[in-house]
Write a protein that holds these residues in place. Structure first.
Motif, PDB file in Angstrom:
ATOM      1  N   THR A 147       5.589 -11.125   6.979  1.00 25.48           N
ATOM      2  CA  THR A 147       4.359 -10.683   6.313  1.00 25.48           C
ATOM      3  C   THR A 147       4.695  -9.989   4.992  1.00 25.48           C
ATOM      4  O   THR A 147       5.842  -9.568   4.772  1.00 25.48           O
ATOM      5  CB  THR A 147       3.619  -9.643   7.189  1.00 25.48           C
ATOM      6  N   ALA A 148       3.664  -9.820   4.177  1.00 25.74           N
ATOM      7  CA  ALA A 148       3.837  -9.082   2.918  1.00 25.74           C
ATOM      8  C   ALA A 148       4.190  -7.627   3.211  1.00 25.74           C
ATOM      9  O   ALA A 148       4.933  -6.991   2.454  1.00 25.74           O
ATOM     10  CB  ALA A 148       2.558  -9.156   2.092  1.00 25.74           C
ATOM     11  N   SER A 149       3.667  -7.098   4.313  1.00 21.72           N
ATOM     12  CA  SER A 149       3.974  -5.700   4.670  1.00 21.72           C
ATOM     13  C   SER A 149       5.475  -5.532   4.876  1.00 21.72           C
ATOM     14  O   SER A 149       6.069  -4.539   4.438  1.00 21.72           O
ATOM     15  CB  SER A 149       3.267  -5.301   5.969  1.00 21.72           C
ATOM     16  N   GLU A 150       6.092  -6.511   5.539  1.00 23.78           N
ATOM     17  CA  GLU A 150       7.543  -6.435   5.764  1.00 23.78           C
ATOM     18  C   GLU A 150       8.298  -6.515   4.436  1.00 23.78           C
ATOM     19  O   GLU A 150       9.291  -5.812   4.240  1.00 23.78           O
ATOM     20  CB  GLU A 150       8.005  -7.599   6.654  1.00 23.78           C
ATOM     21  N   VAL A 270       6.812  -6.544  -6.706  1.00 24.98           N
ATOM     22  CA  VAL A 270       5.490  -7.086  -7.015  1.00 24.98           C
ATOM     23  C   VAL A 270       4.914  -7.744  -5.765  1.00 24.98           C
ATOM     24  O   VAL A 270       5.499  -8.680  -5.219  1.00 24.98           O
ATOM     25  CB  VAL A 270       5.567  -8.094  -8.186  1.00 24.98           C
ATOM     26  N   ASP A 271       3.781  -7.206  -5.329  1.00 26.58           N
ATOM     27  CA  ASP A 271       3.086  -7.721  -4.148  1.00 26.58           C
ATOM     28  C   ASP A 271       1.915  -8.586  -4.621  1.00 26.58           C
ATOM     29  O   ASP A 271       0.928  -8.069  -5.145  1.00 26.58           O
ATOM     30  CB  ASP A 271       2.587  -6.530  -3.315  1.00 26.58           C
ATOM     31  N   ALA A 272       2.065  -9.898  -4.445  1.00 26.19           N
ATOM     32  CA  ALA A 272       0.997 -10.820  -4.847  1.00 26.19           C
ATOM     33  C   ALA A 272       0.544 -11.599  -3.606  1.00 26.19           C
ATOM     34  O   ALA A 272       0.349 -12.816  -3.658  1.00 26.19           O
ATOM     35  CB  ALA A 272       1.495 -11.764  -5.928  1.00 26.19           C
TER      36      ALA A 272
HETATM   37  N1  PLP Z   1      -0.804  -6.899   0.143  1.00 28.08           N
HETATM   38  C1  PLP Z   1      -1.987  -7.362  -0.261  1.00 28.08           C
HETATM   39  C2  PLP Z   1      -2.343  -7.276  -1.716  1.00 28.08           C
HETATM   40  C3  PLP Z   1      -2.883  -7.909   0.664  1.00 28.08           C
HETATM   41  O1  PLP Z   1      -4.076  -8.343   0.254  1.00 28.08           O
HETATM   42  C4  PLP Z   1      -2.514  -7.978   2.014  1.00 28.08           C
HETATM   43  C5  PLP Z   1      -3.431  -8.552   3.014  1.00 28.08           C
HETATM   44  O2  PLP Z   1      -4.468  -9.056   2.740  1.00 28.08           O
HETATM   45  C6  PLP Z   1      -1.263  -7.495   2.387  1.00 28.08           C
HETATM   46  C7  PLP Z   1      -0.431  -6.956   1.435  1.00 28.08           C
HETATM   47  C8  PLP Z   1      -0.800  -7.526   3.810  1.00 28.08           C
HETATM   48  O3  PLP Z   1      -0.434  -8.818   4.140  1.00 28.08           O
HETATM   49  P1  PLP Z   1       0.408  -9.131   5.464  1.00 28.08           P
HETATM   50  O4  PLP Z   1      -0.581  -9.295   6.558  1.00 28.08           O
HETATM   51  O5  PLP Z   1       1.136 -10.414   5.154  1.00 28.08           O
HETATM   52  O6  PLP Z   1       1.316  -7.993   5.699  1.00 28.08           O
END
Ligand code: PLP
Length: 474
Positions: A147-150, A270-272
């Protein structure tokens, strides 16, 4: 179940899935169930003797489907999209069947090697700077996180480890605990909650910085906060900039932020998560300008690039930064090639040890759609968001709350927050479409995200007609 029965049941399951997805819009998008609904529908304990397969399958409609929110319904407009396509589902089946745990190159060479090459393919589709690509001898490279969180957390931990090593190389007497207590990380006040959580898990202070009137973090604001913290004896070390924020799909100004990070030795991640998929289209690629200053970049093909969950693509410019933070080498994980410099052991790039063969999903999707097919998909969603924006603008009772850049429209009734909360409650309780809200500048705002793979203009028009009807009743 033996192989012959598997062959039969597998074909039946594919038929069930094809019917489910083919007719999904006839199902109510959001379920009616109350919390705890499921427990009473199944036994208290697992069966002592095996159940019949027919009974298990029958229970899908009886037990599961009544409690499913149909994320792939064309009437689902909540959150952000989650990827789904037939090639990805087939690849997922294959991944499940191979069932390897690809923590090292030796644990399943194809699992590691396909991942490295897919991340290079995808990086080239985005026209990422060459430093992020592994190539055959690059310093950088990509990895699939869950996930993006990781990805945000992994980047923060790598940055923490890097700054501690840097400070200790000059001042060996300083302890890790003392340095960590002074570390400060940053994001905008619009960043996803996972960024704040990364700070909590990483044990460092995370400061949220106010954004401008477009909900974007700007260089000057960042610089002022950073100087203030330095004067207070703190050590700025990490910035998580967002391209495509969760509330309104706003873009932090990484062209301004990047050089500040470079000159201050602050790691820029950078979180996209959502917006990243759009950068495969040349017309949206300028939104990624400034990524050349980043140390790490991440987005979720599992959101908007037709790859089903989970598949979060992360690139780093310098893979040794990540590996340096997480490397553990017990004897039972060692293998003959690991010191050769020729192989990647992805266990050093992530928090868990185990990892699935997720790159198969990318391989199938990229080959079956081609870059042109993927671009067409993104463009269609953006066009539908623009269509919805046009409908909102044409009705004087409503207002648009943030620039519509990609597939998200933030809108509200001109009026109080209470009025808009009631509007949303009535829309969602009618169960015809599903939306979630956000807050922008203290205002309660409705988010309309184009989500489903199968969405067409008629679904957008129907959704708008429904919203208008509920608003008129109000
Ligand atoms: N960062 C952004 C900008 C998000 O919009 C989201 C989820 O919508 C996340 C992080 C979290 O994503 P993930 O569920 O892949 O951790």
């Amino acid at each position: 179940m033996d192989v012959d029965e598997f062959r039969k049941r597998g074909k039946e399951m594919v038929d069930y899935i094809a019917d489910y997805l083919g007719n999904i819009e006839q199902r109510q998008v959001y379920p009616d169930v109350q919390p705890g609904y499921l427990r009473s529908l199944i036994p208290e304990e697992a069966p002592e003797e095996p159940d019949m397969y027919e009974d298990v399958v029958r229970d899908i409609e009886r037990v599961i489907m009544p409690g499913v929110t149909h994320w792939h319904s064309p009437y689902f407009f909540a959150y952000f999209p989650t990827g789904n396509s037939y090639p990805a589902m087939l690849a997922d089946m294959l991944s499940g069947a191979i069932g390897c745990i690809g923590f090292s190159w030796a644990a399943s060479p194809a699992c590691t090697e396909l991942e490295t090459v897919m991340l290079d393919w995808l990086g080239k589709m985005l026209r990422l700077p060459g430093d992020f690509l592994a190539g055959t001898e690059g310093e950088g490279g990509g990895v699939i996180q869950g996930t993006a969180s990781e990805a945000t957390l992994v980047a923060l931990l790598a940055a923490r480890s890097k700054i501690i090593r840097l400070i200790q190389s000059d001042s060996p007497e300083r302890t890790e605990v003392e340095i960590t207590s002074k570390l400060v990380a940053y994001s905008s006040d619009q960043a996803h909650s996972s960024v704040e959580r990364a700070g909590l898990i990483g044990g460092v202070t995370m400061r949220k910085i106010p954004t401008d009137d477009k909900f974007a973090l700007r260089g000057e604001t960042f610089r002022k906060v950073l100087e203030e913290d330095k004067r207070a004896g703190l050590i700025p070390f990490y910035l998580c900039a967002t391209l495509g924020t969760t509330p309104s799909c706003a873009f932090d100004n990484i062209i301004e932020l990047g050089p500040i990070c470079t000159s201050e030795s602050v790691w820029m991640h950078v979180d996209a998560a959502y917006a990243g998929s759009a950068f495969i289209c040349p017309e949206f690629r300028p939104l990624l300008n400034g990524v050349e200053f980043a140390d790490s970049f991440n987005f979720n093909p599992h959101k908007w690039l037709l790859v089903n969950f989970d598949c979060s693509a992360m690139w780093v410019k310098n893979r040794s930064d990540i590996i340096g933070a997480f490397k553990m080498d017990p004897l039972y994980l060692k293998h003959d090639h690991q010191e050769s410099g020729l192989v990647t052991d992805y266990r050093h790039w992530q928090i868990p040890l185990g990892r699935r063969f997720r790159s198969l999903k990318m391989w199938f999707v990229f080959r079956m759609y081609g870059l042109k097919g993927l671009q067409a998909y993104i463009r269609k969603h953006v066009a539908l968001a623009k269509e919805f924006e046009g409908l909102v603008l044409a009705d004087g009772r409503f207002e648009i709350s943030a620039d519509v850049i990609l597939g998200l429209v933030c809108f509200r009734l001109k009026g109080s927050n209470d009025l808009n909360e009631t509007l949303l409650k009535r829309i969602n309780s009618a169960r015809r479409i599903h939306l979630v809200p956000c807050q922008l500048e203290g205002k309660f705002v409705l988010r309309f995200a184009i989500c489903a793979r199968t969405i067409e203009s008629r679904h957008v028009q129907e959704a708008w007609a429904h919203i208008v009807q509920v608003a008129s009743e109000l």
